[in-house]
Design a protein around this motif. Structure first.
Motif, PDB file in Angstrom:
ATOM      1  N   ALA A  30       5.814   1.839  -5.915  1.00 27.80           N
ATOM      2  CA  ALA A  30       5.199   3.059  -5.165  1.00 27.80           C
ATOM      3  C   ALA A  30       3.661   2.852  -5.598  1.00 27.80           C
ATOM      4  O   ALA A  30       2.710   3.515  -4.908  1.00 27.80           O
ATOM      5  CB  ALA A  30       5.681   4.393  -5.706  1.00 27.80           C
ATOM      6  N   ASP A  31       3.213   2.276  -6.701  1.00 28.94           N
ATOM      7  CA  ASP A  31       1.755   2.140  -7.335  1.00 28.94           C
ATOM      8  C   ASP A  31       0.939   1.041  -6.619  1.00 28.94           C
ATOM      9  O   ASP A  31      -0.095   1.330  -6.787  1.00 28.94           O
ATOM     10  CB  ASP A  31       1.852   1.977  -8.638  1.00 28.94           C
ATOM     11  CG  ASP A  31       2.200   3.173  -9.621  1.00 28.94           C
ATOM     12  OD1 ASP A  31       2.491   4.268  -9.006  1.00 28.94           O
ATOM     13  OD2 ASP A  31       2.355   3.251 -10.770  1.00 28.94           O
ATOM     14  N   LEU A  32       1.847   0.034  -5.881  1.00 27.90           N
ATOM     15  CA  LEU A  32       1.110  -1.044  -5.300  1.00 27.90           C
ATOM     16  C   LEU A  32       0.671  -0.674  -3.808  1.00 27.90           C
ATOM     17  O   LEU A  32       1.077  -1.150  -2.978  1.00 27.90           O
ATOM     18  CB  LEU A  32       1.984  -2.201  -5.287  1.00 27.90           C
ATOM     19  CG  LEU A  32       1.265  -3.593  -5.155  1.00 27.90           C
ATOM     20  CD1 LEU A  32       0.325  -3.748  -6.355  1.00 27.90           C
ATOM     21  CD2 LEU A  32       2.396  -4.586  -5.424  1.00 27.90           C
ATOM     22  N   ASP A  33      -0.297   0.298  -3.571  1.00 26.79           N
ATOM     23  CA  ASP A  33      -0.714   0.660  -2.388  1.00 26.79           C
ATOM     24  C   ASP A  33      -1.977   0.300  -2.131  1.00 26.79           C
ATOM     25  O   ASP A  33      -2.757  -0.631  -2.767  1.00 26.79           O
ATOM     26  CB  ASP A  33      -0.544   2.322  -2.504  1.00 26.79           C
ATOM     27  CG  ASP A  33      -1.646   2.896  -3.529  1.00 26.79           C
ATOM     28  OD1 ASP A  33      -2.325   2.167  -4.019  1.00 26.79           O
ATOM     29  OD2 ASP A  33      -1.586   4.165  -3.693  1.00 26.79           O
ATOM     30  N   ASP A  34      -2.507   0.678  -0.915  1.00 32.83           N
ATOM     31  CA  ASP A  34      -3.940   0.003  -0.456  1.00 32.83           C
ATOM     32  C   ASP A  34      -4.885   0.457  -1.410  1.00 32.83           C
ATOM     33  O   ASP A  34      -5.758  -0.532  -1.623  1.00 32.83           O
ATOM     34  CB  ASP A  34      -4.124   0.692   0.883  1.00 32.83           C
ATOM     35  CG  ASP A  34      -3.244   0.167   2.072  1.00 32.83           C
ATOM     36  OD1 ASP A  34      -2.540  -0.940   1.893  1.00 32.83           O
ATOM     37  OD2 ASP A  34      -3.163   0.832   3.076  1.00 32.83           O
ATOM     38  N   ARG A  41      -9.181  -5.841  -5.963  1.00 36.46           N
ATOM     39  CA  ARG A  41      -9.917  -6.976  -5.123  1.00 36.46           C
ATOM     40  C   ARG A  41      -8.476  -7.618  -5.197  1.00 36.46           C
ATOM     41  O   ARG A  41      -8.677  -9.057  -5.191  1.00 36.46           O
ATOM     42  CB  ARG A  41     -10.698  -7.610  -5.927  1.00 36.46           C
ATOM     43  CG  ARG A  41     -12.299  -6.617  -6.078  1.00 36.46           C
ATOM     44  CD  ARG A  41     -13.425  -7.384  -6.613  1.00 36.46           C
ATOM     45  NE  ARG A  41     -13.036  -7.636  -8.199  1.00 36.46           N
ATOM     46  CZ  ARG A  41     -13.864  -8.637  -8.731  1.00 36.46           C
ATOM     47  NH1 ARG A  41     -14.721  -9.387  -8.052  1.00 36.46           N
ATOM     48  NH2 ARG A  41     -13.368  -8.794  -9.815  1.00 36.46           N
ATOM     49  N   LEU A  42      -7.648  -7.542  -4.703  1.00 32.56           N
ATOM     50  CA  LEU A  42      -6.355  -8.231  -4.354  1.00 32.56           C
ATOM     51  C   LEU A  42      -6.104  -8.205  -2.787  1.00 32.56           C
ATOM     52  O   LEU A  42      -6.157  -7.282  -2.161  1.00 32.56           O
ATOM     53  CB  LEU A  42      -5.170  -7.698  -4.937  1.00 32.56           C
ATOM     54  CG  LEU A  42      -4.884  -7.590  -6.406  1.00 32.56           C
ATOM     55  CD1 LEU A  42      -3.768  -6.824  -7.105  1.00 32.56           C
ATOM     56  CD2 LEU A  42      -5.321  -9.044  -7.068  1.00 32.56           C
ATOM     57  N   VAL A  43      -5.675  -9.511  -2.550  1.00 37.90           N
ATOM     58  CA  VAL A  43      -5.452  -9.454  -1.205  1.00 37.90           C
ATOM     59  C   VAL A  43      -3.970  -9.969  -0.713  1.00 37.90           C
ATOM     60  O   VAL A  43      -3.554 -10.987  -1.262  1.00 37.90           O
ATOM     61  CB  VAL A  43      -6.234 -10.790  -0.447  1.00 37.90           C
ATOM     62  CG1 VAL A  43      -5.971 -11.185   1.079  1.00 37.90           C
ATOM     63  CG2 VAL A  43      -7.653 -10.639  -0.393  1.00 37.90           C
ATOM     64  N   PRO A  44      -3.182  -9.131  -0.112  1.00 33.90           N
ATOM     65  CA  PRO A  44      -1.829  -9.610   0.080  1.00 33.90           C
ATOM     66  C   PRO A  44      -1.706 -10.445   1.407  1.00 33.90           C
ATOM     67  O   PRO A  44      -1.801 -10.101   2.374  1.00 33.90           O
ATOM     68  CB  PRO A  44      -1.291  -7.974   0.618  1.00 33.90           C
ATOM     69  CG  PRO A  44      -2.374  -7.217   0.868  1.00 33.90           C
ATOM     70  CD  PRO A  44      -3.554  -7.883   0.613  1.00 33.90           C
ATOM     71  N   ALA A  45      -1.097 -11.552   1.141  1.00 33.14           N
ATOM     72  CA  ALA A  45      -0.828 -12.518   2.140  1.00 33.14           C
ATOM     73  C   ALA A  45       0.801 -12.254   2.625  1.00 33.14           C
ATOM     74  O   ALA A  45       0.970 -12.368   3.763  1.00 33.14           O
ATOM     75  CB  ALA A  45      -0.997 -13.811   1.514  1.00 33.14           C
ATOM     76  N   VAL A  46       1.590 -11.779   1.904  1.00 38.10           N
ATOM     77  CA  VAL A  46       2.922 -11.483   2.040  1.00 38.10           C
ATOM     78  C   VAL A  46       3.300 -10.226   1.512  1.00 38.10           C
ATOM     79  O   VAL A  46       2.828 -10.126   0.040  1.00 38.10           O
ATOM     80  CB  VAL A  46       3.770 -12.435   1.588  1.00 38.10           C
ATOM     81  CG1 VAL A  46       5.163 -11.898   1.798  1.00 38.10           C
ATOM     82  CG2 VAL A  46       3.831 -13.525   2.340  1.00 38.10           C
ATOM     83  N   ARG A  47       3.661  -9.130   2.049  1.00 35.23           N
ATOM     84  CA  ARG A  47       3.624  -7.695   1.703  1.00 35.23           C
ATOM     85  C   ARG A  47       5.014  -7.122   1.508  1.00 35.23           C
ATOM     86  O   ARG A  47       5.607  -6.817   2.751  1.00 35.23           O
ATOM     87  CB  ARG A  47       2.656  -7.001   2.312  1.00 35.23           C
ATOM     88  CG  ARG A  47       2.358  -5.530   1.584  1.00 35.23           C
ATOM     89  CD  ARG A  47       1.243  -4.841   2.390  1.00 35.23           C
ATOM     90  NE  ARG A  47       1.117  -3.513   1.769  1.00 35.23           N
ATOM     91  CZ  ARG A  47      -0.078  -2.889   1.528  1.00 35.23           C
ATOM     92  NH1 ARG A  47      -1.271  -3.193   2.135  1.00 35.23           N
ATOM     93  NH2 ARG A  47      -0.142  -1.643   1.212  1.00 35.23           N
ATOM     94  N   ASP A  48       5.689  -7.122   0.661  1.00 36.19           N
ATOM     95  CA  ASP A  48       7.061  -6.640   0.366  1.00 36.19           C
ATOM     96  C   ASP A  48       8.021  -6.806   1.697  1.00 36.19           C
ATOM     97  O   ASP A  48       8.810  -5.850   2.319  1.00 36.19           O
ATOM     98  CB  ASP A  48       6.876  -4.895   0.502  1.00 36.19           C
ATOM     99  CG  ASP A  48       7.924  -3.997   0.151  1.00 36.19           C
ATOM    100  OD1 ASP A  48       9.005  -4.852  -0.804  1.00 36.19           O
ATOM    101  OD2 ASP A  48       7.926  -2.860   0.279  1.00 36.19           O
ATOM    102  N   VAL A  49       8.501  -8.265   1.737  1.00 36.65           N
ATOM    103  CA  VAL A  49       9.245  -8.647   2.754  1.00 36.65           C
ATOM    104  C   VAL A  49      10.735  -8.498   2.191  1.00 36.65           C
ATOM    105  O   VAL A  49      11.018  -9.319   1.043  1.00 36.65           O
ATOM    106  CB  VAL A  49       8.831 -10.003   3.248  1.00 36.65           C
ATOM    107  CG1 VAL A  49       9.971 -10.648   4.235  1.00 36.65           C
ATOM    108  CG2 VAL A  49       7.302 -10.142   3.802  1.00 36.65           C
ATOM    109  N   THR A  50      11.707  -8.146   2.914  1.00 30.78           N
ATOM    110  CA  THR A  50      12.982  -8.274   2.749  1.00 30.78           C
ATOM    111  C   THR A  50      13.725  -8.649   3.791  1.00 30.78           C
ATOM    112  O   THR A  50      13.504  -7.682   5.016  1.00 30.78           O
ATOM    113  CB  THR A  50      13.639  -6.868   2.275  1.00 30.78           C
ATOM    114  OG1 THR A  50      12.903  -6.506   0.927  1.00 30.78           O
ATOM    115  CG2 THR A  50      15.152  -6.758   2.251  1.00 30.78           C
TER     116      THR A  50
END
Length: 237
Positions: A30-34, A41-50
């Motif tokens: 829940a803390d890993l939001d926009d 300064r983190l870029v999500p290339a893959v985001r929470d894939v199930t």
């Protein structure tokens, strides 16, 4: 109990790029939001894939350029380390896996076809196809015999002694496909393999791909940004 028919299981997989990406592994989801990503300064290339991919199916991953398709497949093959989550190939979790074990999985269980063919220009068709078996230490006679079988399978009879620059784009991709099958992989990854081809050749290669799958019955993960290609070949998208 896990679904034993699923050969690939992604569980909340993330791939983040930027300073301190590894520090997110212990964060609550829940803390890993926009706001957190932007602040750090983190870029999500893959985001929470199930997702689950079943044995023997053609599973298409479709999306626009830059949406993370190739990064996700590279996580599935261990070419890219996941930042968070679990990436399971059969009973093996690639997250934090031992390097030797990963090499063994790549050599024996999975194979990949790339968009740019990635042929070795100084080797003939036959030697390009046989190259993975050469890396494994198989004798020249045995590996060339296997390569000839696969050249026939993908329709390259009579072209075994040619070099890549003497082939058309479609023929070069057939070499790449044959090479990826030399080790008889259980899982076959294809990263936009036909996108660089002319439309007529692309359609022909889609036909060839479906013919091969009808013979080989592999588990296939196929990346494309082309909706028509996706609905033509996929069991699931």
């Amino acid at each position: 109990m896990p679904d034993t028919s699923s050969i690939i299981r992604c569980r909340n997989v993330w791939k983040l790029y930027g300073p301190g990406a590894s520090a997110t592994r212990d964060l609550p989801a829940a803390d890993l939001d926009d706001a957190y990503l932007q602040t750090h300064r983190l870029v999500p290339a893959v985001r929470d894939v199930t997702l689950d991919i079943r044995k023997g199916e053609i599973f298409v991953i479709m999306g626009l350029s830059g949406s993370g398709k190739s990064t996700l497949v590279r996580c599935m093959t261990g070419l890219v380390d996941t930042t968070r989550g679990d990436m399971l190939i059969g009973d093996d979790n690639l997250t934090g896996i031992d390097a030797r074990k990963l090499i063994e999985i790549r050599r024996r269980k999975i194979s990949m076809v790339f968009q740019d063919f990635a042929l070795l220009p100084h080797l003939t068709v036959l030697d390009n196809i046989a190259f993975p078996l050469r890396v494994q230490g198989m004798g020249r006679g045995a590996r060339l015999a296997r390569a000839r079988e696969l050249a026939t399978l993908v329709g390259l009879d009579g072209r075994e002694d040619r070099f890549p620059h003497e082939l058309s784009g479609g023929q070069q991709q057939r070499v790449g496909i044959a090479r990826s099958l030399t080790t008889d992989p259980e899982i076959w990854f294809l990263d936009e393999p036909f996108s660089a081809l002319d439309p007529l050749i692309r359609h022909e290669m889609q036909d060839e791909f479906l013919r091969l799958q009808g013979t080989l019955h592999k588990t296939i993960v196929f990346i494309t940004h082309d909706f028509e290609e996706a609905i033509r070949i996929a069991d699931r998208i």
